[in-house]
Motif scaffolding. Structure first.
Motif: not given
Lengths: 283, 283
Positions: B72-74, B94-95, B97, B99, B135-136, B224, B227-230, B232
């Protein structure tokens, strides 16, 4: 051909749907199969060489997300012309695109849960699976590179989607986009001729569109995307949703705990997802 | 520690910057190293056990994209408070965001070319490399999971970015975002205390900001997002760009064939990218 990723006897395998069940293919799932440069030959061999004892009875197989490991999942918004025109908007010159992750996808009958959103909405969609590498592809090249079609629901957390100008964060919740139940090869279905895309909520029809009204066809989307980024076998493109989402209703309507959502494209199959929604925590 | 992915003698390897050069680490690049659950132990061993003959002289090493294979590159937009306030806007709650893909990234000294955009712009940024699964995560958990920091330029095709409401297609051109030259571990640099982020075009300074004015810190962004995606190990988060982009100038200014862009964060390093732009073809 209808291809699937199934679980049988605790094991996962790519499989070909045959009379009465599924014929295992030499790959753990369709992502792995499509990663093989000889995937078409493998399929041809399976079709020609299979014998009945190899077949897993349908009742013993659980259908999983058929393509669980795409490098890219790219989605198109605002793509059904009848819905765009009925909203009084002009047809777009370019596709509106955003990304999801492999982690966003889930199984065709998955229970979907979230404790972080209060406005979870549905978006029934046709999904395209890429079957060959595409760079700067023409529409014709893109059309021949389609491995198959499947069904998706681009379940959207509208509160998160609308927190900022960019939709991404409301579209990329882990395990929120069911995909499947099978991937159908292009010789069996033709979205340009027309496939119905139907969404029902607790048995009530909320969306019905036809892919023949797509502004940007599957091949056009693949060609356009391949101008700026390479597409590879197993990558997935979601083609947008027809009218009838909950956010567009008066009053607005969102998914509740226990709701049952089905997403169907006749000729491909049906996703069936129950929602388990807890009280959201503020983030 | 400064960690890199280098090419030496035709081979790629992860490496630790040491006096006079680079000590090879047992991985082809930092993505592969961070994928090992024992990457911290591997590093500690390398630091303690290295002897001079193993060191590759700096002159024999080419620095590559240090983390070439993120899942992931966010990226965060609109994150420098001084720039937001000078534009007369309110600080965001809120940020924002979006991808990119691993394919979007390129080497720290790569020549960047495009034949499909006429409005290519610069965005100097601090990039964060994730070092543990999140995660979270709380902000504190996220802070301890940062593997390191590096420099990025979120080179943006403004014509494509503004074709639709979603920026993604102007931000995801293959090999358009240089990254590197090294990843610096958090014990050596502290973005919250303040790192200068500087962009120059043909030697003229066009951007200068300081990470202490980030609305959403690196740890806050990771928390942040998780909260919605893991997230790694090896995943990358870009933290946004300060004022001074070409689109914001009067008249607007975009990159031209032969332009030389440098992106510097003192304490980390400098990206140096020449642009090779051909006449665009209409898509």
């Amino acid at each position: 051909m209808k291809l699937a990723t199934i679980r049988h006897d605790g094991r996962r395998t790519a499989a070909l749907e045959v009379s009465g069940g599924y014929l295992p293919l030499p790959a753990g799932d369709l992502s792995e199969l499509l990663d093989r440069s000889d995937w078409k030959a493998v399929l041809a061999e399976a079709v020609n060489g299979h014998c009945a004892p190899d077949v897993i009875p349908a009742a013993e197989a659980t259908l999983l997300n058929p393509v669980p490991d795409p490098r890219k999942v790219i989605c198109c918004g605002l793509n059904y012309s009848d819905h765009i025109l009925e909203m009084g908007r002009e047809l777009p010159a370019y596709p509106t695109l955003f990304a999801k992750f492999a982690d966003t996808l889930t199984d065709p009958d998955a229970e979907i849960s979230s404790e972080h959103s209060e406005k979870i909405d549905w978006e029934a969609e046709l999904a395209v699976v890429v079957g060959a590498e595409l760079r700067n592809a023409t529409e014709e090249e893109a059309a021949t590179a389609i491995a198959g079609y499947t069904v998706a629901n681009d379940v959207s957390m509208r509160d998160w989607q609308n927190r900022t100008l960019q939709w991404f964060q409301g579209k990329a919740f882990d395990r929120s986009t069911p995909l499947g139940p099978v991937m159908v090869t292009p010789d069996e279905v033709d979205p340009e001729a027309g496939l119905e895309v139907i969404c029902t909520l607790n048995g009530e029809e909320v969306q019905r569109g036809n892919t023949k009204t797509l502004v940007f066809s599957a091949a056009k989307l693949l060609s356009y995307i391949s101008t700026f980024t390479v597409l590879r076998p197993g990558d997935i493109v979601l083609t947008g949703t027809p009218g009838g989402v909950g956010m567009g209703m008066t009053p607005q309507r969102f998914l509740k705990d226990g709701d049952q959502l089905t997403t169907e494209i006749p000729g491909i199959g049906t996703l069936s997802n129950k929602f388990r929604l807890r009280i959201p925590t503020t983030v």
